[in-house]
Design a protein around this motif. Sequence first.
Motif, PDB file in Angstrom:
ATOM      1  N   ARG A  11       0.824  -1.196   0.000  1.00 44.86           N
ATOM      2  CA  ARG A  11       0.000   0.000   0.000  1.00 44.86           C
ATOM      3  C   ARG A  11       0.870   1.263   0.000  1.00 44.86           C
ATOM      4  NH1 ARG A  11      -4.572   1.480   4.553  1.00 44.86           N
ATOM      5  NH2 ARG A  11      -5.096   3.525   3.741  1.00 44.86           N
TER       6      ARG A  11
ATOM      7  N   GLY B 143     -11.878  -0.451   1.390  1.00 43.65           N
ATOM      8  CA  GLY B 143     -10.956  -1.571   1.413  1.00 43.65           C
ATOM      9  C   GLY B 143      -9.519  -1.127   1.535  1.00 43.65           C
TER      10      GLY B 143
ATOM     11  N   CYS C 201      -6.951  -3.886   1.481  1.00 41.57           N
ATOM     12  CA  CYS C 201      -6.076  -4.966   1.009  1.00 41.57           C
ATOM     13  C   CYS C 201      -5.374  -4.528  -0.266  1.00 41.57           C
ATOM     14  CB  CYS C 201      -6.872  -6.246   0.793  1.00 41.57           C
ATOM     15  SG  CYS C 201      -7.927  -6.261  -0.676  1.00 41.57           S
ATOM     16  N   ASP C 202      -4.218  -5.116  -0.536  1.00 43.89           N
ATOM     17  CA  ASP C 202      -3.400  -4.693  -1.671  1.00 43.89           C
ATOM     18  C   ASP C 202      -4.166  -4.746  -2.995  1.00 43.89           C
ATOM     19  OD1 ASP C 202      -1.321  -4.245   0.016  1.00 43.89           O
ATOM     20  OD2 ASP C 202      -0.197  -6.057  -0.496  1.00 43.89           O
ATOM     21  N   LYS C 203      -4.941  -5.820  -3.208  1.00 42.12           N
ATOM     22  CA  LYS C 203      -5.648  -5.973  -4.475  1.00 42.12           C
ATOM     23  C   LYS C 203      -6.651  -4.848  -4.674  1.00 42.12           C
ATOM     24  CE  LYS C 203      -6.498  -9.880  -6.317  1.00 42.12           C
ATOM     25  NZ  LYS C 203      -6.962 -11.233  -6.714  1.00 42.12           N
ATOM     26  N   PHE C 204      -7.357  -4.469  -3.609  1.00 43.56           N
ATOM     27  CA  PHE C 204      -8.368  -3.431  -3.764  1.00 43.56           C
ATOM     28  C   PHE C 204      -7.737  -2.041  -3.836  1.00 43.56           C
ATOM     29  CE2 PHE C 204     -12.180  -0.917  -2.536  1.00 43.56           C
ATOM     30  CZ  PHE C 204     -13.009  -1.364  -3.551  1.00 43.56           C
TER      31      PHE C 204
ATOM     32  N   THR D 161     -20.093  -6.813  -7.327  1.00 47.88           N
ATOM     33  CA  THR D 161     -18.740  -6.422  -6.921  1.00 47.88           C
ATOM     34  C   THR D 161     -18.556  -4.915  -6.815  1.00 47.88           C
ATOM     35  OG1 THR D 161     -18.079  -6.668  -9.243  1.00 47.88           O
ATOM     36  CG2 THR D 161     -17.556  -8.490  -7.755  1.00 47.88           C
TER      37      THR D 161
ATOM     38  N   PRO E 262     -12.560  -6.947  -8.262  1.00 47.81           N
ATOM     39  CA  PRO E 262     -12.314  -8.281  -7.692  1.00 47.81           C
ATOM     40  C   PRO E 262     -13.520  -8.783  -6.889  1.00 47.81           C
ATOM     41  CG  PRO E 262     -11.226  -6.611  -6.367  1.00 47.81           C
ATOM     42  CD  PRO E 262     -11.799  -5.895  -7.557  1.00 47.81           C
TER      43      PRO E 262
ATOM     44  N   GLU F  34     -11.902 -12.710  -2.723  1.00 46.99           N
ATOM     45  CA  GLU F  34     -10.478 -12.428  -2.889  1.00 46.99           C
ATOM     46  C   GLU F  34     -10.016 -11.238  -2.048  1.00 46.99           C
ATOM     47  OE1 GLU F  34      -9.564 -11.991  -7.005  1.00 46.99           O
ATOM     48  OE2 GLU F  34     -10.252 -14.008  -7.553  1.00 46.99           O
ATOM     49  N   ARG F  35     -10.927 -10.663  -1.275  1.00 49.70           N
ATOM     50  CA  ARG F  35     -10.562  -9.531  -0.422  1.00 49.70           C
ATOM     51  C   ARG F  35     -11.262  -9.608   0.933  1.00 49.70           C
ATOM     52  NH1 ARG F  35     -14.519  -4.990  -2.300  1.00 49.70           N
ATOM     53  NH2 ARG F  35     -13.285  -3.788  -0.829  1.00 49.70           N
ATOM     54  N   LYS F  36     -11.170 -10.797   1.528  1.00 55.49           N
ATOM     55  CA  LYS F  36     -11.850 -11.017   2.797  1.00 55.49           C
ATOM     56  C   LYS F  36     -11.274 -10.175   3.934  1.00 55.49           C
ATOM     57  CE  LYS F  36     -13.706 -15.561   1.718  1.00 55.49           C
ATOM     58  NZ  LYS F  36     -13.852 -16.977   2.127  1.00 55.49           N
TER      59      LYS F  36
ATOM     60  N   ASP G 277     -10.894  -7.187   3.821  1.00 57.67           N
ATOM     61  CA  ASP G 277     -11.620  -5.915   3.791  1.00 57.67           C
ATOM     62  C   ASP G 277     -13.011  -6.014   4.418  1.00 57.67           C
ATOM     63  OD1 ASP G 277      -9.605  -4.498   2.575  1.00 57.67           O
ATOM     64  OD2 ASP G 277     -10.361  -4.814   0.539  1.00 57.67           O
TER      65      ASP G 277
END
Length: 345
Positions: free
Chosen positions: A3, A23, A25-28, A53, A190, A194-196, A198
């Motif tokens: 981040r 969110g 998390c890195d993906k979000f 989503t 996503p 895949e972003r639990k 968050d």
Amino acid sequence: MNRADLSISPELHAEFYKLNLCGNCDKFVQVLELIKQLSKHQATVLIQGETGTGKENAARAIHYLGARATCPFVPINCATIADDLLESELFGHEKGAFTDAHQTKEGLVVVANGGSLFLDEIDSLSPKAQASLLRFLQTQEYRPVGSKKILRANVRVIAATNANLKQLVQHKKFREDLFFRLNVLNLTMPPLRERKADMAIIAESLLQRFSRDYELPARLLSQQSLQYLQQQDWPGNVREFENTLLRSFLLSTGNYIDINEGVVPSFYTSVVDGESDTGAGNRCATMSFQDAKAQAIVDFEQHYLREVMQITHGNVTLAAKIAGKERRALGKLLQKYAIDKSRYR
């Protein structure tokens, strides 16, 4: 990517929070960073991702963080527009242009002029509708139905789909040239599974909003409930997560919300498992795709309406607010399925 490597300031995170994009998390965070970049440009954007989503929230963020923020953001669900009415809805019509055209009407491109037009479920457009949209994207020019005048509109188009458009193009079900026009810039949202990490911040945001919207005391999610929710797959993604939290929030009487196995299973889960309250899974297996889809919609509507009426104890006004529909429209659905609101009081 950490981040710290991304240029999302706390102030910008706060703006995303207001737009229901929460969110860490890195993906979000990478998604938020891309939204920030997309908002700086005026080219068309294609947003892809599973149902629920947050594609429309992302489209709103692209609009409201950009230069067009002071102009309208106009959303339209392409799946709800009849093929013969698409040009009239988008581009307007002259009085007498067709049987029901009793007066001149401006199209949505005029309503959205200077701003953004969000076309959801773009994959549902018929070949005729795809051709009409392609012509507009190529030139930003249009002609209202029944008019001889060619007009121009200054509109940024943002489209969204939960379908694989590349695959539809390969199967000749979506125009390749339109796909290229839409896919100048793209964003993929996503799925929640895949972003639990968050889910805690998403739950906090939702519960705060519920408290404001329904004028009820603030409630917190217990740690045990959060851990249980993080173990679920959430095929309906954030939308399903939101509905589950709302149901528990409205039925809770204490300061904490406790969610367990008896609360989470929902219509989404039962459909994935191949069954529902009405046995839709068994019936659909013997139908054509179109008939099965129509039956699934009927089953979902009935299930949803009964559930929301139970939560609201038959209060149609509150049920309409939860559903995000006009009260009259919800009343018509209740009448359609002969659901008596008095049974839930």
